[in-house]
Design a protein around this motif. Structure first.
Motif, PDB file in Angstrom:
ATOM      1  N   VAL A  43      23.198  83.768  47.661  1.00 22.13           N
ATOM      2  CA  VAL A  43      23.418  82.770  46.619  1.00 22.13           C
ATOM      3  C   VAL A  43      22.845  83.314  45.313  1.00 22.13           C
ATOM      4  N   ILE A  44      23.392  82.860  44.193  1.00 21.52           N
ATOM      5  CA  ILE A  44      22.925  83.261  42.859  1.00 21.52           C
ATOM      6  C   ILE A  44      22.525  81.984  42.121  1.00 21.52           C
ATOM      7  N   ILE A  45      21.286  81.966  41.610  1.00 23.25           N
ATOM      8  CA  ILE A  45      20.803  80.822  40.831  1.00 23.25           C
ATOM      9  C   ILE A  45      20.710  81.278  39.382  1.00 23.25           C
ATOM     10  N   LEU A  46      21.501  80.627  38.513  1.00 23.42           N
ATOM     11  CA  LEU A  46      21.657  81.060  37.120  1.00 23.42           C
ATOM     12  C   LEU A  46      21.119  80.001  36.173  1.00 23.42           C
ATOM     13  N   ASP A  47      20.378  80.476  35.184  1.00 18.33           N
ATOM     14  CA  ASP A  47      19.982  79.593  34.086  1.00 18.33           C
ATOM     15  C   ASP A  47      21.195  79.454  33.161  1.00 18.33           C
ATOM     16  N   ALA A  48      21.655  78.211  32.904  1.00 15.45           N
ATOM     17  CA  ALA A  48      22.867  77.996  32.102  1.00 15.45           C
ATOM     18  C   ALA A  48      22.651  78.351  30.648  1.00 15.45           C
ATOM     19  N   ARG A  49      21.443  78.181  30.136  1.00  9.91           N
ATOM     20  CA  ARG A  49      21.178  78.383  28.707  1.00  9.91           C
ATOM     21  C   ARG A  49      20.278  79.604  28.518  1.00  9.91           C
ATOM     22  N   MET A  50      20.851  80.772  28.405  1.00  7.62           N
ATOM     23  CA  MET A  50      20.106  82.006  28.149  1.00  7.62           C
ATOM     24  C   MET A  50      20.584  82.613  26.848  1.00  7.62           C
ATOM     25  N   PRO A  51      19.724  83.284  26.124  1.00  7.00           N
ATOM     26  CA  PRO A  51      20.167  83.951  24.883  1.00  7.00           C
ATOM     27  C   PRO A  51      21.120  85.094  25.237  1.00  7.00           C
ATOM     28  N   GLY A  52      22.022  85.356  24.305  1.00  5.88           N
ATOM     29  CA  GLY A  52      22.992  86.427  24.551  1.00  5.88           C
ATOM     30  C   GLY A  52      24.039  85.951  25.520  1.00  5.88           C
TER      31      GLY A  52
END
Length: 875
Positions: free
Chosen positions: A82-91
């Motif tokens: 599984v991949i857990i991603l932060d929705a609000r990242m710079p770039g």
């Protein structure tokens, strides 16, 4: 192109490589570990360690990165549960990272969970799902919930890996088993492989039956061979196969047609006629109902395969495998046929995989929408950009619901056509279910229902308009309500204009989508030049009774015909992009016009709008005409009552003195003194004669009105001297003129001879002279006879009370008068009869008057004989 980093033949798109900061090619490094790995992506290290602590009880290995680029590099090295991603990242944010991950087939199914510290909204959630996320969480979140979801994905990852290992072993065992198969089976497989896309060569007996009597409309060669008949097409099943009677074949067909439920059978014995004798054969078959869009059964698809040899040879396992392979090949053929069909039909046909992802091109969709193929095939919701923004959320919810419950997907939404216009579409998608109950794919159809919706809306609009038009006989108020109904459904602003009795134009109703501009719509008519010879616009519609329609109005259309700058400015303020003007027609008469205007270029009138406007105008005209007829009927009843009252009074007036004179004469005759003297008797008889003459004239007037109304006014044409007729009539009126104190003079320099009706001409002069003496106020009355341009002119001038200008147009009507009947009496018929006679003689009559200074009636008659008439100018 060389294989991508995954080493599985898939390739990274160039934007993905650039986003990840990778060279064009990299060696594949695939790490195999005992513990499943979870990829954590967050630009804050603190958050990464927090997530690692939450997942620690799961005993998974956490790989922590702080950017989307690092996440893409990590995916090149190993697979993650599984991949857990932060929705609000710079770039590169989490949405973009998810989209790039989904572009590679190897990680297309890797679960992605998006986490955001911001409050979630519907658009962010939809975007997350569109980009491929399976869940969307906001901080703070429940660690137990996240741990449970990740644990589920880890367990699924482990099971998937075990299944893959088991699949490898099964493939190896299958290869050994296939190697030991008999050469005959190999030969049969080769023969089956030669069967291609031609439907008639399918290795399954196929037939199509239509209707409740199961008429054959198609049967492939194998089916014909099985049933031992070749002349079954276009024949009912009972007629084609009488030998099946009593074997439950027809009963099963009837059941499938009635219930709409499929029926299947395995190794069913059937007795067939073979060269004059009956032989038992065994079949596997499926009776599949063919349903219409409404859900009713229109026919049955029969698929059958004969298994007689298998039953007799006791080779059930081998033959079952062969049958399954044949069915699979038939399914592939059917799929190829379906793909070909999607290219051929005029409606939009589409398909997705079992998870709802668009994986196959739909030329009909792209031809309708103009969408590029790469956008259509981009992920699960690439097609969503063609759906109207207001319909997208509802469409996604119903699509997700259908996928989750494996039920039919049905929705109505607006789809953007390639020309930039939205069309109402009805979408329907059905799951294709395999024998094990799993969905293999989804197939669907988009049907354009814009015209249907438009017809329904038009019918509803006309129904509402008809209801409004029938609510009241006050047509001004009713038309005002109709104008409000028209705006904004059928126009941005509209106006209803009616022709008055005098031929002028009155704007009785107006509406605008901005209510404050209604005043400007009314003001526009005051600045409108009603030129009846105009070749366009409202005057042309009112003159010809034909509709005028301009889908696109040029800027010069009204600028050139505007009467002043104020009118031009009003038109520009109100807006004028598309225009329709339709006449209000009833019983062949033009009552007015209905004008509809679209102010913005986005809306354009078409032929159906014109027909709808004409239908509305027709109904409005009937309503106006009925209301006017009702008013006229009420006025006619009122006039009749007034006339009856006046007529009864006028008819009694001469009878009273006549009755008195007769009574006096009878009393004198009965008296003892004997007969009255001749002078007294003559005086009584003169009074009686005058009253009888007056009564006769009243009755003649009523008879003339009756003849005129029945169209039976007859004329006796002869040569008549108008001057002579005038002198004779004036001579008969000397006693009445003397009594009225009016001196009557006649000016007729010579004879004026024409071909007319003498008695009717005397009636005209009599009525005009009687009218002049009645209203002459004891002042002189002058009659003048002359000719002008081949016409006879008769002028009757008095110096009496005169007539108000507002009454001049109505004094020639039936029962009309310009003064009170109490003071002057009369039936109000003299001038009406006079005008009718003059018009029957081909002439005209008019009145000119100044109150207090008298009146002049001018009669013009054609047919003057030039050799007998003296040409003199009229006074």
């Amino acid at each position: 192109m060389s294989p991508g980093p995954g080493g599985d033949g898939q390739e990274w798109d160039e934007p993905v490589r650039q986003a990840a900061g990778l060279p064009r090619e990299m060696p594949t490094v695939r790490k195999v570990t005992a513990r499943p790995a979870v990829l954590l992506v967050d630009d804050h290290p603190t958050n990464l360690f927090t997530l690692e602590g939450v997942l620690e009880p799961l005993q998974v290995r956490s790989v922590k990165v702080t950017s989307g680029e690092q996440a893409l590099r990590s995916l090149l090295k190993e697979d993650f549960a599984v991949i857990i991603l932060d929705a609000r990242m710079p770039g590169m944010d989490g949405f973009e990272t998810a989209r790039l991950i989904r572009k590679r087939a190897r990680h297309r199914d890797t679960p992605i969970i998006l986490i955001s510290a911001f409050h979630q909204d519907e658009s962010s959630i939809i975007r997350g799902y569109v980009e491929g996320a399976v869940d969307y969480l906001t901080k703070p979140f429940d660690p137990e919930v996240l741990r449970a979801k990740v644990g589920l994905f880890v367990e699924l990852f482990e099971k998937d890996r075990q299944l893959k290992e088991k699949a490898v072993r099964l493939r190896e065992e299958q290869a050994e088993m296939l190697a030991r198969e008999h050469s005959a089976l190999l030969e049969a497989a080769v023969q089956r492989a030669r069967l291609h896309s031609v439907f008639t060569q399918a290795p399954v007996a196929i037939a199509l039956l239509q209707g409740p009597t199961h008429v054959y409309v198609y049967a492939n060669p194998l089916y014909l061979q099985i049933v031992r008949h070749h002349d079954i097409l276009e024949r009912p099943a009972r007629e084609a196969h009488p030998e099946f009677d009593g074997q439950r074949v027809f009963e099963l067909l009837d059941h499938v047609f009635r219930s709409g439920e499929p029926v299947a059978g395995k190794a069913i014995p059937v007795e067939l006629d073979t060269t004059g004798k009956r032989e038992t054969a065994f079949f596997d078959f499926v009776y599949q109902p063919l349903l219409t869009r409404e859900g009713s059964t229109e026919g049955i698809l029969v698929c059958a395969s004969e298994v007689t040899g298998q039953m007799r040879a006791r080779l059930k396992a081998e033959e079952l495998s062969a049958s399954l392979r044949r069915q699979h090949e038939a399914l592939q053929k059917s799929e190829e046929r379906f793909r070909s069909l999607t290219h051929a039909v005029s409606q939009i046909v589409w398909s997705t995989d079992a998870d709802g992802r668009v994986s196959t091109d739909s030329p009909s969709w792209r031809a309708f929408t103009g969408q590029a193929m790469e956008r259509y095939l981009d992920g699960r919701y690439g097609w969503l950009e063609c759906i109207h923004p207001d319909d997208r959320a509802r469409t996604v919810r119903q699509w997700v619901e259908a996928l989750r419950h494996q039920k039919v997907f049905e929705v109505e939404h607006r789809v953007l056509r390639h020309d930039g216009k939205y069309r109402h579409m009805s979408a329907r998608g059905v799951p294709v279910v395999m024998e094990d109950g799993q969905v293999r794919e989804w197939v669907g159809l988009h049907l354009d229902i814009s015209e249907q919706r438009r017809s329904e809306e038009s019918a509803s609009f006309l129904a509402r308009a008809s209801a409004l038009l029938s609510t009241s006989l006050d047509y001004e108020a009713t038309l005002a309500n109709v104008a409000l109904l028209v705006v904004p459904t059928l126009a941005d602003w509209c106006a209803v204009d009616l022709l008055t009795v005098g031929g002028s134009l009155e704007r009785v109703a107006a509406a605008h989508r901005e209510p404050e501009k209604v005043v400007q719509v009314h003001e526009l008519l005051r600045h409108f030049d009603l030129d009846w010879n105009a070749t366009r616009g409202l005057p042309k519609v009112l003159r010809t009774g034909e509709s005028e329609w301009l889908p696109s109005v040029p800027k010069s259309f009204f600028d050139e015909g505007a009467r002043d700058e104020r009118q031009t400015r009003l038109l520009h303020e109100l807006g004028l992009s598309s225009y329709v003007c339709v006449p209000l027609l009833s019983r062949g008469r033009i009552l007015g016009a209905l004008t509809l205007v679209y102010a913005e270029e986005a809306r354009v009138y078409d032929e159906r709008d014109v027909r709808l406007a004409e239908d509305l105008a027709r109904r409005a005209a009937i309503s106006v005409d009925n209301a006017r007829l009702f008013r006229e009927a009420k006025e006619a009843v009122q006039v009749r009552d007034e006339f009856l009252s006046i007529a009864s009074h006028e008819l009694k007036t001469p009878l009273t003195p006549l009755r008195l004179k007769l009574h006096s004469m009878r009393r004198s005759a009965r008296s003892s003194e004997g007969a009255m003297d001749a002078e007294t008797l003559r005086a009584h008889l003169d009074v009686a004669e005058r009253q009888v003459a007056r009564l006769s004239r009243l009755i003649d007037s009523l008879l003339d009105v009756s003849r005129i109304g029945a169209g039976k006014l007859e004329l006796d044409w002869e040569d008549v001297d108008l001057a002579e007729v005038v002198r004779e009539v004036v001579g008969r009126f000397e006693p009445q003129a003397s009594k009225a104190g009016c001196a009557v003079t006649v000016r007729a320099p010579g004879p004026v001879i024409g071909r007319w009706d003498r008695l009717r001409l005397e009636q005209v002069v009599t009525n005009l002279l009687s009218n002049a003496l009645k209203y002459g106020a004891g002042k002189p009355v002058e009659l003048s006879v002359s000719t002008e341009a081949g016409h006879a002119l008769l002028l009757v001038r008095d110096q009496g009370i005169g007539i108000e200008s507002g009454n001049l147009s109505r004094i020639f009507e039936r029962f009309e008068r310009a003064v009170s009947e109490r003071h002057y009496g009369g039936l109000g018929l003299g001038l009406y009869i006079t005008r009718t006679i003059v018009q029957a003689l081909g002439g005209t009559i008019e009145a000119r008057s100044t109150p207090g200074e008298g009146s002049t009636f001018i009669v013009t008659l054609p047919g003057v004989s030039a050799e007998h008439s003296l040409q003199t100018p009229a006074s």
